[in-house]
Design a protein around this motif. Structure first.
Motif, PDB file in Angstrom:
ATOM      1  N   UNK A  35    -113.651  44.789 -60.521  1.00 30.70           N
ATOM      2  CA  UNK A  35    -114.952  44.149 -61.030  1.00 30.70           C
ATOM      3  C   UNK A  35    -116.254  45.129 -61.317  1.00 30.70           C
ATOM      4  N   UNK A  36    -116.815  44.872 -62.476  1.00 31.21           N
ATOM      5  CA  UNK A  36    -118.090  45.945 -62.528  1.00 31.21           C
ATOM      6  C   UNK A  36    -119.413  45.522 -61.535  1.00 31.21           C
ATOM      7  N   UNK A  37    -120.070  46.299 -61.515  1.00 34.51           N
ATOM      8  CA  UNK A  37    -121.173  46.378 -60.555  1.00 34.51           C
ATOM      9  C   UNK A  37    -121.753  45.051 -60.445  1.00 34.51           C
ATOM     10  N   UNK A  38    -122.107  44.609 -61.605  1.00 33.47           N
ATOM     11  CA  UNK A  38    -122.772  43.079 -61.394  1.00 33.47           C
ATOM     12  C   UNK A  38    -121.798  42.025 -60.958  1.00 33.47           C
ATOM     13  N   UNK A  39    -120.494  42.008 -61.350  1.00 36.90           N
ATOM     14  CA  UNK A  39    -119.465  41.200 -60.870  1.00 36.90           C
ATOM     15  C   UNK A  39    -119.334  41.409 -59.222  1.00 36.90           C
ATOM     16  N   UNK A  40    -119.449  42.770 -58.703  1.00 39.45           N
ATOM     17  CA  UNK A  40    -119.327  42.633 -57.208  1.00 39.45           C
ATOM     18  C   UNK A  40    -120.664  42.102 -56.531  1.00 39.45           C
ATOM     19  N   UNK A  41    -121.653  42.119 -57.194  1.00 35.75           N
ATOM     20  CA  UNK A  41    -122.958  41.459 -56.546  1.00 35.75           C
ATOM     21  C   UNK A  41    -122.899  40.142 -56.677  1.00 35.75           C
ATOM     22  N   UNK A  42    -122.410  39.751 -57.977  1.00 37.93           N
ATOM     23  CA  UNK A  42    -122.681  38.173 -57.939  1.00 37.93           C
ATOM     24  C   UNK A  42    -121.801  37.391 -57.320  1.00 37.93           C
ATOM     25  N   UNK A  43    -120.444  38.074 -56.989  1.00 32.41           N
ATOM     26  CA  UNK A  43    -119.373  37.297 -56.337  1.00 32.41           C
ATOM     27  C   UNK A  43    -119.989  36.487 -55.083  1.00 32.41           C
TER      28      UNK A  43
ATOM     29  N   UNK B  69    -123.661  30.755 -63.097  1.00 32.06           N
ATOM     30  CA  UNK B  69    -123.603  32.310 -63.548  1.00 32.06           C
ATOM     31  C   UNK B  69    -124.909  32.834 -63.901  1.00 32.06           C
ATOM     32  N   UNK B  70    -125.671  32.332 -64.559  1.00 33.63           N
ATOM     33  CA  UNK B  70    -126.769  32.811 -65.215  1.00 33.63           C
ATOM     34  C   UNK B  70    -128.117  32.953 -63.964  1.00 33.63           C
ATOM     35  N   UNK B  71    -127.806  32.273 -63.140  1.00 36.12           N
ATOM     36  CA  UNK B  71    -128.726  32.375 -61.966  1.00 36.12           C
ATOM     37  C   UNK B  71    -128.399  33.597 -61.102  1.00 36.12           C
ATOM     38  N   UNK B  72    -127.210  33.520 -60.825  1.00 37.79           N
ATOM     39  CA  UNK B  72    -126.447  34.438 -60.036  1.00 37.79           C
ATOM     40  C   UNK B  72    -126.841  35.887 -60.542  1.00 37.79           C
ATOM     41  N   UNK B  73    -126.485  36.121 -61.973  1.00 37.23           N
ATOM     42  CA  UNK B  73    -126.782  37.498 -62.653  1.00 37.23           C
ATOM     43  C   UNK B  73    -128.227  37.886 -62.515  1.00 37.23           C
TER      44      UNK B  73
ATOM     45  N   UNK C  42    -124.720  49.896 -54.280  1.00 36.89           N
ATOM     46  CA  UNK C  42    -124.133  48.544 -55.006  1.00 36.89           C
ATOM     47  C   UNK C  42    -123.985  47.690 -53.632  1.00 36.89           C
ATOM     48  N   UNK C  43    -123.585  48.421 -52.798  1.00 37.98           N
ATOM     49  CA  UNK C  43    -122.956  47.435 -51.524  1.00 37.98           C
ATOM     50  C   UNK C  43    -124.363  46.939 -50.871  1.00 37.98           C
ATOM     51  N   UNK C  44    -125.373  47.899 -50.516  1.00 39.51           N
ATOM     52  CA  UNK C  44    -126.705  47.138 -50.268  1.00 39.51           C
ATOM     53  C   UNK C  44    -127.031  46.254 -50.930  1.00 39.51           C
ATOM     54  N   UNK C  45    -127.196  46.357 -52.449  1.00 44.00           N
ATOM     55  CA  UNK C  45    -127.663  45.205 -53.232  1.00 44.00           C
ATOM     56  C   UNK C  45    -126.735  44.052 -53.255  1.00 44.00           C
ATOM     57  N   UNK C  46    -125.502  44.088 -52.915  1.00 39.82           N
ATOM     58  CA  UNK C  46    -124.711  42.974 -52.845  1.00 39.82           C
ATOM     59  C   UNK C  46    -125.106  42.181 -51.504  1.00 39.82           C
TER      60      UNK C  46
END
Length: 252
Positions: free
Chosen positions: A100-108, A118-122, A153-157
């Motif tokens: 997954x890209x960075x955005x995908x890792x955080x939105x999961x 999807x739109x809100x999660x992104x 990215x882990x912190x952002x998630x």
């Protein structure tokens, strides 16, 4: 009439953990108030990471109680999805999904836990990435990032879920020395924004400068706790003093 102070955000009561016959946690009692940053230090093998993982049930304690916002996370029928939402975790090994890209890792987690569209999660994910200075890497894969960038990215998630408490399990131990400072700076900024944090760390400079309280663990017990000045400069226990003298100004 004096108002009653709210209960601590995290309350740990007589926490015990066995692995077979090995007694790893031997009756931990600790409270963390909203807005506090508490650093947990001590030698390797003292039970620090096990303690942290028992506070969000990544490990199940053998006995004792852990209350988050007044609710016992070990009570029968405890909602683990809600717990994961309220208590974030940042790992030493990043634990990002490489496909997954960075955005995908955080939105999961936003999809799975909060059931966001999807739109809100992104939108929420991009805001979290911006807070850690990684919004420009949203379409990159983890393998294209440095270790320090992956940890951000882990912190952002974790913070994207807007948790009440974030647990950091040695978040800089897998990083090259030149990458450590950037991750610690992100943590300082989160702390200044009021994030409640429990940090298992070997970074003594960070523990001294950023913590409201420092907890020294050894042998599965809390030996001593207090302000950074008390623990590092005037420890009351001989074991704490020996540990501080042994590390000097370096990390361990």
């Amino acid at each position: 009439m004096t108002a009653t102070a709210p209960p601590a955000l995290l309350q740990v009561k007589n926490l015990q953990k066995y692995y077979g016959s090995t007694h790893v946690l031997k009756g931990i009692d600790l409270e963390i108030k909203a807005g506090e940053l508490v650093s947990v230090i001590g030698p390797s093998g003292s039970g620090k990471s096990t303690f942290l993982r028992c506070c969000n049930r990544m490990e199940d304690a053998s006995s004792g109680a852990v209350l988050v916002e007044g609710k016992d996370i070990y009570a029968a029928g405890a909602n683990l999805n809600h717990l994961r939402e309220r208590v974030g975790m940042v790992f030493q090994a990043f634990n990002l999904y490489p496909h997954l890209d960075v955005l995908g890792n955080v939105t999961l987690a936003l999809h799975k836990v909060k059931k966001m569209a999807r739109a809100q999660a992104e939108s929420v994910a991009m805001e979290a990435l911006k807070r850690v200075g990684m919004d420009h890497k949203a379409k990159s894969r983890p393998g294209q990032l440095s270790g320090g960038q992956q940890q951000r990215v882990g912190i952002a998630r974790s913070i994207a879920l807007q948790p009440a408490l974030v647990l950091f399990d040695e978040p800089t131990s897998a990083l090259d020395p030149e990458m450590v400072g950037g991750v610690l700076e992100v943590m300082r900024e989160l702390r200044s924004g009021g994030m409640t944090m429990a940090v298992v760390t070997h970074e003594m400079g960070f523990a001294k400068a950023a913590s409201d309280r420092v907890v020294f663990m050894d042998g599965g017990v809390i030996v001593e706790q207090g302000t950074p000045a008390q623990v590092f400069e005037q420890p009351s226990q001989a074991r704490t003093a020996a540990f501080i003298a042994g590390i000097g100004n370096r990390t361990v």
